[in-house]
Design a protein around this motif. Structure first.
Motif, PDB file in Angstrom:
ATOM      1  N   GLU A 132       0.977  -1.169   0.167  1.00  0.00           N
ATOM      2  CA  GLU A 132       0.036   0.033  -0.013  1.00  0.00           C
ATOM      3  C   GLU A 132       0.874   1.235   0.050  1.00  0.00           C
ATOM      4  O   GLU A 132       1.919   1.349   0.803  1.00  0.00           O
ATOM      5  CB  GLU A 132      -0.974  -0.125   1.304  1.00  0.00           C
ATOM      6  CG  GLU A 132      -1.606   1.188   1.407  1.00  0.00           C
ATOM      7  CD  GLU A 132      -2.482   1.262   2.729  1.00  0.00           C
ATOM      8  OE1 GLU A 132      -3.743   1.367   2.624  1.00  0.00           O
ATOM      9  OE2 GLU A 132      -1.852   1.155   3.621  1.00  0.00           O
ATOM     10  N   GLU A 133       0.880   1.921  -0.889  1.00  0.00           N
ATOM     11  CA  GLU A 133       1.234   3.291  -0.957  1.00  0.00           C
ATOM     12  C   GLU A 133       0.689   4.475  -0.502  1.00  0.00           C
ATOM     13  O   GLU A 133      -0.633   4.427  -0.179  1.00  0.00           O
ATOM     14  CB  GLU A 133       1.483   3.602  -2.521  1.00  0.00           C
ATOM     15  CG  GLU A 133       2.549   2.587  -3.312  1.00  0.00           C
ATOM     16  CD  GLU A 133       3.805   2.449  -3.026  1.00  0.00           C
ATOM     17  OE1 GLU A 133       4.564   3.609  -2.304  1.00  0.00           O
ATOM     18  OE2 GLU A 133       4.496   1.470  -3.156  1.00  0.00           O
ATOM     19  N   PRO A 134       1.554   5.397   0.325  1.00  0.00           N
ATOM     20  CA  PRO A 134       0.841   6.620   1.043  1.00  0.00           C
ATOM     21  C   PRO A 134      -0.168   7.251   0.145  1.00  0.00           C
ATOM     22  O   PRO A 134      -1.042   7.891   0.524  1.00  0.00           O
ATOM     23  CB  PRO A 134       2.070   7.629   1.173  1.00  0.00           C
ATOM     24  CG  PRO A 134       3.461   6.592   1.170  1.00  0.00           C
ATOM     25  CD  PRO A 134       3.072   5.597   0.133  1.00  0.00           C
ATOM     26  N   ASP A 135       0.108   7.456  -1.330  1.00  0.00           N
ATOM     27  CA  ASP A 135      -1.112   8.083  -2.088  1.00  0.00           C
ATOM     28  C   ASP A 135      -2.200   7.391  -2.404  1.00  0.00           C
ATOM     29  O   ASP A 135      -3.144   7.837  -3.200  1.00  0.00           O
ATOM     30  CB  ASP A 135      -0.169   8.586  -3.345  1.00  0.00           C
ATOM     31  CG  ASP A 135       0.291   7.382  -4.264  1.00  0.00           C
ATOM     32  OD1 ASP A 135       0.307   6.261  -3.898  1.00  0.00           O
ATOM     33  OD2 ASP A 135       0.767   7.543  -5.277  1.00  0.00           O
ATOM     34  N   GLY A 136      -2.451   6.255  -1.864  1.00  0.00           N
ATOM     35  CA  GLY A 136      -3.696   5.511  -1.900  1.00  0.00           C
ATOM     36  C   GLY A 136      -3.561   4.323  -2.887  1.00  0.00           C
ATOM     37  O   GLY A 136      -4.508   3.591  -3.207  1.00  0.00           O
ATOM     38  N   LYS A 137      -2.475   4.295  -3.934  1.00  0.00           N
ATOM     39  CA  LYS A 137      -2.280   3.281  -4.755  1.00  0.00           C
ATOM     40  C   LYS A 137      -1.913   2.065  -4.108  1.00  0.00           C
ATOM     41  O   LYS A 137      -1.323   2.141  -2.880  1.00  0.00           O
ATOM     42  CB  LYS A 137      -1.241   3.570  -5.938  1.00  0.00           C
ATOM     43  CG  LYS A 137      -1.881   4.856  -6.605  1.00  0.00           C
ATOM     44  CD  LYS A 137      -0.708   5.178  -7.610  1.00  0.00           C
ATOM     45  CE  LYS A 137      -1.597   6.253  -8.726  1.00  0.00           C
ATOM     46  NZ  LYS A 137      -0.565   6.986  -9.342  1.00  0.00           N
ATOM     47  N   THR A 138      -1.908   1.042  -4.770  1.00  0.00           N
ATOM     48  CA  THR A 138      -1.556  -0.387  -4.355  1.00  0.00           C
ATOM     49  C   THR A 138      -0.774  -1.050  -5.429  1.00  0.00           C
ATOM     50  O   THR A 138      -1.134  -0.920  -6.547  1.00  0.00           O
ATOM     51  CB  THR A 138      -2.862  -1.277  -4.062  1.00  0.00           C
ATOM     52  OG1 THR A 138      -3.446  -0.677  -2.973  1.00  0.00           O
ATOM     53  CG2 THR A 138      -2.320  -2.806  -3.388  1.00  0.00           C
TER      54      THR A 138
END
Length: 112
Positions: free
Chosen positions: A20-26
């Motif tokens: 899970e990335e901080p920008d909401g991407k996975t």
């Protein structure tokens, strides 16, 4: 902020990582060792074997479909004290016991 990471397994065999990335991407990436195996199979028909990562906004639909729905989602969310909106958290908490041969288990978090 800690990056949450899960190991994705097929029948107990590690096949990739879900991050899970901080920008909401996975980001889902197959392990190189899995891709080298002659008997390697994809996690899903929508996640074909490849070295390049799959990047989606939120959870990829395949992983999203492993989550409980309806009344079971309500019950799971309350019992585990995880927001219904925290799909990655719910997947980490419930993914080790999915229907079928795919398992999602927490991996060590990394600093970001």
């Amino acid at each position: 902020m800690k990056t949450r990471v899960a190991q994705v397994r097929i029948s107990g065999q590690p096949v990739g990582t879900l991050r899970e990335e901080p920008d909401g991407k996975t980001v889902f990436t197959y392990d190189a060792q899995w891709l080298e195996r002659a008997e390697a199979t994809p996690v899903s028909l929508t996640l074909k074997l490849r070295a390049e990562p799959y990047v989606t906004q939120g959870l990829h639909p395949f992983f999203q479909n492993l989550l409980p729905e309806g009344w079971l989602l309500e019950l799971t969310s309350k019992k585990l004290k995880i927001s219904k909106d925290d799909e990655f958290g719910l997947l980490l908490a419930t993914g080790a016991d999915c229907v079928g041969n795919v398992e999602i288990v927490p991996a060590e978090p990394t600093a970001s």
